[in-house]
Design a protein around this motif. Structure first.
Motif, PDB file in Angstrom:
ATOM      1  N   UNK A  27     -67.447  35.029  64.813  1.00 54.82           N
ATOM      2  CA  UNK A  27     -67.903  35.726  63.467  1.00 54.82           C
ATOM      3  C   UNK A  27     -66.813  36.177  62.780  1.00 54.82           C
ATOM      4  N   UNK A  28     -65.595  36.421  63.654  1.00 55.22           N
ATOM      5  CA  UNK A  28     -64.330  36.687  62.972  1.00 55.22           C
ATOM      6  C   UNK A  28     -63.419  35.377  62.562  1.00 55.22           C
ATOM      7  N   UNK A  29     -63.365  35.494  61.289  1.00 55.89           N
ATOM      8  CA  UNK A  29     -63.035  34.122  60.582  1.00 55.89           C
ATOM      9  C   UNK A  29     -61.473  33.640  61.271  1.00 55.89           C
ATOM     10  N   UNK A  30     -61.460  32.600  61.698  1.00 54.65           N
ATOM     11  CA  UNK A  30     -60.226  31.824  62.255  1.00 54.65           C
ATOM     12  C   UNK A  30     -59.599  32.820  63.258  1.00 54.65           C
ATOM     13  N   UNK A  31     -60.302  33.614  64.130  1.00 56.59           N
ATOM     14  CA  UNK A  31     -59.858  34.430  64.979  1.00 56.59           C
ATOM     15  C   UNK A  31     -60.475  34.355  66.307  1.00 56.59           C
ATOM     16  N   UNK A  32     -61.160  33.155  66.554  1.00 57.24           N
ATOM     17  CA  UNK A  32     -61.669  32.886  67.855  1.00 57.24           C
ATOM     18  C   UNK A  32     -60.629  32.508  68.819  1.00 57.24           C
TER      19      UNK A  32
END
Length: 289
Positions: A231-236
């Protein structure tokens, strides 16, 4: 006697609290089922009170024992030693869906590797919010679904896509330069089973045309990052990264071309590792075997 073929080879992924004897327990279980370990890797975050990770490839003979019997034995072992495990036949092809927008460099790389047998998977469909890549996809005999997506119909578009994924029993979603932000509802349907690729300038040079901005700044390194979507944009959790050194002779167009090459290679590696059961997620990191 062990039969050296893919039909009787399996992969085991294990994570558990680190504890004495866990490797011996796993090895003994396989030995009692007359299985032969052909590859084994392990890692511990902290030998005192950390988490233990292990990947094992083994072969067995159906005349001695069944895959189901081995799986049942690991279920029992997991209950005793608090193991989380995944056991897969090496011959089973995961069902993978590709999402793409207009740019096809990552899509083409994945399709070529799949056709060449380098990606062991089934690709039942490709989904796109544009119709540009239909001819290429269908030339591989893969159904192409055009689902236009805008801020006004995003919920409906995602529901249509999810329906298709469920109908085709999809296990892995690959965003091969799919230029849409997925909602939490979509992400929650495939936890750690959605892989994305983007340029590694982030958080710098956000927005449109990052390579032009990078050129103006005079960067000396460009790269790409493949990661699981959360759900955290581009932070997986990051799966793979690659870079290339550049200099003042590279134009903005040169940077864009080089960046695309790095993107397609990094994404293909990440997808291959997932398909081959070489990845375990720990917190917001990945263990790559």
């Amino acid at each position: 006697m062990i039969s050296h073929n893919r039909e009787q080879r399996a992969r085991l992924l294990v994570s558990c609290p680190d504890q004495p004897g866990i490797v011996a327990h796993i090895s003994t279980l396989l030995f009692t089922h007359k299985a032969n370990i052909v590859q084994s890797d392990q890692y511990s975050t902290d030998p005192e009170n950390g988490t233990f990770f292990m990947r094992v490839e083994f072969e067995w003979n159906e005349s001695d024992t069944s895959f189901e019997a081995i799986h049942h034995a690991f279920v029992s072992l997991a209950g005793v030693h608090s193991l989380q495990f995944k056991l897969e036949r090496a011959s089973r092809k995961k069902r993978m869906a590709l999402f793409v927008s207009k740019e096809n460099h990552c899509l083409s790389e994945l399709l070529w590797k799949w056709k060449a047998g380098e990606l062991v998977a089934d690709i039942p469909l490709v989904i796109s919010n544009h119709d540009d890549n239909r001819i290429e996809v269908e030339s591989y005999g893969i159904p192409f679904f055009h689902i236009p997506s805008t801020k006004n119909n995003r919920k409906e578009a995602e529901e249509e896509a999810l329906t298709l994924l469920r109908e085709h029993r999809i296990e892995l979603v690959v965003l091969a330069r799919y230029m849409q932000i997925l909602t939490p509802n979509f992400v929650s349907a495939y936890p750690y089973k959605i892989i994305n690729i983007h340029h590694s300038f982030l958080p710098a040079f956000i927005g449109a045309n990052p390579y032009a901005k990078a050129f103006e700044r005079g960067v000396k390194l460009i790269g790409a990052t493949a990661h699981y979507v959360t759900d955290d944009l581009d932070e997986g959790p990051i799966i793979e990264q690659d870079i290339m050194r550049v200099n003042h002779r590279h134009t903005a167009s040169d940077l864009r071309i080089a960046g695309r090459n790095i993107e397609r290679i990094a994404l293909a590696r990440a997808v291959s590792w997932h398909l081959n059961d070489q990845l375990l997620v720990h917190g917001n990191k990945t263990i790559v075997f």
